[in-house]
Design a protein around this motif. Structure first.
Motif, PDB file in Angstrom:
ATOM      1  N   ALA A  89       1.017  -1.214   0.063  1.00  0.00           N
ATOM      2  CA  ALA A  89      -0.001   0.166  -0.193  1.00  0.00           C
ATOM      3  C   ALA A  89       0.949   1.130  -0.132  1.00  0.00           C
ATOM      4  O   ALA A  89       1.889   1.214   0.794  1.00  0.00           O
ATOM      5  CB  ALA A  89      -0.846   0.029   1.298  1.00  0.00           C
ATOM      6  N   THR A  90       0.590   2.263  -0.856  1.00  0.00           N
ATOM      7  CA  THR A  90       1.510   3.290  -0.770  1.00  0.00           C
ATOM      8  C   THR A  90       0.715   4.858  -1.037  1.00  0.00           C
ATOM      9  O   THR A  90      -0.529   4.633  -1.680  1.00  0.00           O
ATOM     10  CB  THR A  90       2.275   3.364  -2.506  1.00  0.00           C
ATOM     11  OG1 THR A  90       1.555   3.199  -3.569  1.00  0.00           O
ATOM     12  CG2 THR A  90       3.233   2.105  -1.908  1.00  0.00           C
ATOM     13  N   ILE A 163      10.165   5.783   3.617  1.00  0.00           N
ATOM     14  CA  ILE A 163      10.191   6.644   4.855  1.00  0.00           C
ATOM     15  C   ILE A 163      10.260   5.546   6.128  1.00  0.00           C
ATOM     16  O   ILE A 163       9.982   4.463   6.053  1.00  0.00           O
ATOM     17  CB  ILE A 163       9.046   7.780   5.110  1.00  0.00           C
ATOM     18  CG1 ILE A 163       7.794   6.990   5.273  1.00  0.00           C
ATOM     19  CG2 ILE A 163       9.258   8.732   4.091  1.00  0.00           C
ATOM     20  CD1 ILE A 163       6.552   8.173   5.804  1.00  0.00           C
ATOM     21  N   PHE A 168       3.195   9.093   9.279  1.00  0.00           N
ATOM     22  CA  PHE A 168       3.066   9.683   7.851  1.00  0.00           C
ATOM     23  C   PHE A 168       3.925  10.803   7.760  1.00  0.00           C
ATOM     24  O   PHE A 168       4.521  11.339   8.900  1.00  0.00           O
ATOM     25  CB  PHE A 168       1.769   9.811   7.381  1.00  0.00           C
ATOM     26  CG  PHE A 168       0.832   8.431   7.427  1.00  0.00           C
ATOM     27  CD1 PHE A 168       1.015   7.627   6.223  1.00  0.00           C
ATOM     28  CD2 PHE A 168      -0.329   8.130   8.317  1.00  0.00           C
ATOM     29  CE1 PHE A 168       0.497   6.475   6.301  1.00  0.00           C
ATOM     30  CE2 PHE A 168      -0.951   6.945   8.076  1.00  0.00           C
ATOM     31  CZ  PHE A 168      -0.437   6.045   7.281  1.00  0.00           C
ATOM     32  N   MET A 187       6.676   2.581   3.443  1.00  0.00           N
ATOM     33  CA  MET A 187       7.293   2.461   4.481  1.00  0.00           C
ATOM     34  C   MET A 187       8.089   1.135   4.475  1.00  0.00           C
ATOM     35  O   MET A 187       8.876   0.669   5.556  1.00  0.00           O
ATOM     36  CB  MET A 187       6.725   2.503   5.862  1.00  0.00           C
ATOM     37  CG  MET A 187       5.846   3.872   6.210  1.00  0.00           C
ATOM     38  SD  MET A 187       4.860   3.797   7.604  1.00  0.00           S
ATOM     39  CE  MET A 187       3.765   5.112   7.304  1.00  0.00           C
ATOM     40  N   THR A 210      -3.130   4.164  -2.378  1.00  0.00           N
ATOM     41  CA  THR A 210      -4.528   4.038  -1.567  1.00  0.00           C
ATOM     42  C   THR A 210      -4.897   5.513  -1.145  1.00  0.00           C
ATOM     43  O   THR A 210      -5.912   5.653  -0.489  1.00  0.00           O
ATOM     44  CB  THR A 210      -3.936   3.273  -0.030  1.00  0.00           C
ATOM     45  OG1 THR A 210      -2.811   3.798   0.333  1.00  0.00           O
ATOM     46  CG2 THR A 210      -3.911   1.893  -0.615  1.00  0.00           C
ATOM     47  N   ASP A 211      -3.891   6.538  -1.455  1.00  0.00           N
ATOM     48  CA  ASP A 211      -4.112   7.967  -0.821  1.00  0.00           C
ATOM     49  C   ASP A 211      -3.266   8.861  -1.594  1.00  0.00           C
ATOM     50  O   ASP A 211      -2.453   8.397  -2.116  1.00  0.00           O
ATOM     51  CB  ASP A 211      -3.856   7.882   0.626  1.00  0.00           C
ATOM     52  CG  ASP A 211      -2.581   7.445   1.042  1.00  0.00           C
ATOM     53  OD1 ASP A 211      -1.716   8.353   0.998  1.00  0.00           O
ATOM     54  OD2 ASP A 211      -2.400   6.263   1.073  1.00  0.00           O
ATOM     55  N   VAL A 222      -3.989  11.481   4.425  1.00  0.00           N
ATOM     56  CA  VAL A 222      -3.726   9.865   4.892  1.00  0.00           C
ATOM     57  C   VAL A 222      -4.073   9.721   6.271  1.00  0.00           C
ATOM     58  O   VAL A 222      -3.658  10.155   7.191  1.00  0.00           O
ATOM     59  CB  VAL A 222      -2.429   9.429   4.087  1.00  0.00           C
ATOM     60  CG1 VAL A 222      -1.194  10.262   5.131  1.00  0.00           C
ATOM     61  CG2 VAL A 222      -2.338   8.058   4.363  1.00  0.00           C
ATOM     62  N   VAL A 227      -6.510   3.998   4.002  1.00  0.00           N
ATOM     63  CA  VAL A 227      -5.412   3.265   3.235  1.00  0.00           C
ATOM     64  C   VAL A 227      -6.244   1.908   3.155  1.00  0.00           C
ATOM     65  O   VAL A 227      -6.439   1.268   2.102  1.00  0.00           O
ATOM     66  CB  VAL A 227      -4.080   3.158   3.968  1.00  0.00           C
ATOM     67  CG1 VAL A 227      -3.233   1.940   3.584  1.00  0.00           C
ATOM     68  CG2 VAL A 227      -3.424   4.621   4.192  1.00  0.00           C
TER      69      VAL A 227
HETATM   70  N1  LIG Z   1       0.944   8.213   2.442  1.00  0.00           N
HETATM   71  C1  LIG Z   1       1.633   7.001   2.840  1.00  0.00           C
HETATM   72  N2  LIG Z   1       2.885   7.236   3.334  1.00  0.00           N
HETATM   73  C2  LIG Z   1       3.567   6.152   3.656  1.00  0.00           C
HETATM   74  N3  LIG Z   1       3.128   4.860   3.694  1.00  0.00           N
HETATM   75  C3  LIG Z   1       1.738   4.702   3.074  1.00  0.00           C
HETATM   76  N4  LIG Z   1       1.336   3.291   2.788  1.00  0.00           N
HETATM   77  C4  LIG Z   1      -0.009   3.844   2.438  1.00  0.00           C
HETATM   78  N5  LIG Z   1      -0.004   5.108   2.326  1.00  0.00           N
HETATM   79  C5  LIG Z   1       0.874   5.783   2.683  1.00  0.00           C
END
Ligand SMILES: Nc1ncnc2[nH]cnc12
Ligand SMILES: CSC[C@H]1O[C@H](OP(=O)(O)O)[C@H](O)[C@@H]1O
Length: 272
Positions: A89-90, A163, A168, A187, A210-211, A222, A227
């Protein structure tokens, strides 16, 4: 064919316990690096041997920093995996990558601060592995072609900033990553992708946006709930893609790619 294909599947947030095997066995593996995130589930998918591992554990109890990435990769290698396909998920850093979209990553920027980044620190060998390209180009091509044949829209390339978390990003950080022209933020990609290469495993990640992280004024910032909501709404695309891509990976002969990777690892040992 020198190598028999066995595919490790690492499920990330929202895909912690995918029940995709008909008959499966559970293996608890102990590694020189400690315990993997959970038991490994072995079974066949479309006739191909696969091993499933929940990155955060099946109860999602391990945070990104505390994941034992080295044990996870070691355990998959130990069980005979030749390839890994992973989900993640990102957060999207680009207007054109919408929540629910899939991205076949081709690069990363490492902003982690507190991770064990190599498996080569156990003996007196010093290894400097060239990481480029971090993701297997051949594996990525097969995933992209399969997505196209299924009518699943995927972005063919993407750079993820990784990160440390678990927090976040700030808006300043998010905008900085946008200035770097990065596409996504997550992450967990580091050190997973690096260790897979060190272990001689061909690796690819299917990332789901996801966001919009927190840079985009018009959108909710987020949070974990959104997410997981967006991931669950779109998870079918990833499971369908994985199920269809696995026999395609197994059809190909991988001797050249695996031998090349093993040579690269051997050549990367520094000696005087
Ligand atoms: N905005 C975001 N930052 C870091 N990891 C995530 N995983 C899903 N959304 C994220
Ligand atoms: C649940 S929000 C943050 C969490 O989601 C991603 O996990 P994964 O890469 O395992 O799908 C992200 O990297 C964070 O760990």
């Amino acid at each position: 064919m020198k190598y028999t294909v066995k595919i490790g599947i690492i499920g990330g947030s929202g895909l912690d316990d995918p029940n995709i095997f008909k008959d499966s066995t559970e293996q608890k593996i102990i590694t020189p690096y400690g315990d993997p995130s959970d038991s490994l589930i072995c079974g066949k998918l479309n006739g191909v041997d696969c091993v499933l591992l929940a990155r955060h554990g099946r109860k999602h109890s391990i945070s990104p920093t505390n994941i034992n990435y080295r044990a996870n990769i070691w355990a998959l290698k130990h069980l005979g995996c030749t390839h890994i396909i992973a989900s993640s998920a990102t957060g999207s850093l680009k207007e054109e990558i919408k929540p629910g979209d899939l991205v076949i990553l081709d690069s990363f920027i490492d902003m982690t601060k507190n991770r064990k980044l190599t498996m080569f620190d156990k003996d007196d060998k010093v290894v400097h592995l060239p990481i480029e390209p971090p993701f297997s180009p051949e594996l990525r091509s097969i995933i992209i072609e399969t997505a196209q044949s299924l009518g699943i829209h995927v972005h063919h390339t993407g750079t993820a900033v990784v990160i440390e978390g678990p927090r976040f990003s700030t808006k300043a950080e998010s905008n900085l990553y946008r200035l770097w022209n990065a596409d996504l933020v997550n992450m967990t990609l580091i050190p997973e992708v690096v260790l897979a290469k060190e272990a001689g495993l061909l690796y690819a990640t299917v990332a789901m946006a996801t966001d919009f992280d927190c840079w985009r004024e018009a959108t909710e910032k987020v949070n974990v709930a959104n997410v997981i909501k967006v991931f669950k709404e779109n998870v079918k695309k990833i499971t369908q893609l994985f199920i269809e891509v696995i026999p395609k990976i197994a059809e190909k002969h991988w001797d050249i790619e695996i031998d090349e990777l093993n040579c690269l690892i051997q050549e990367s040992v520094q000696s005087n």
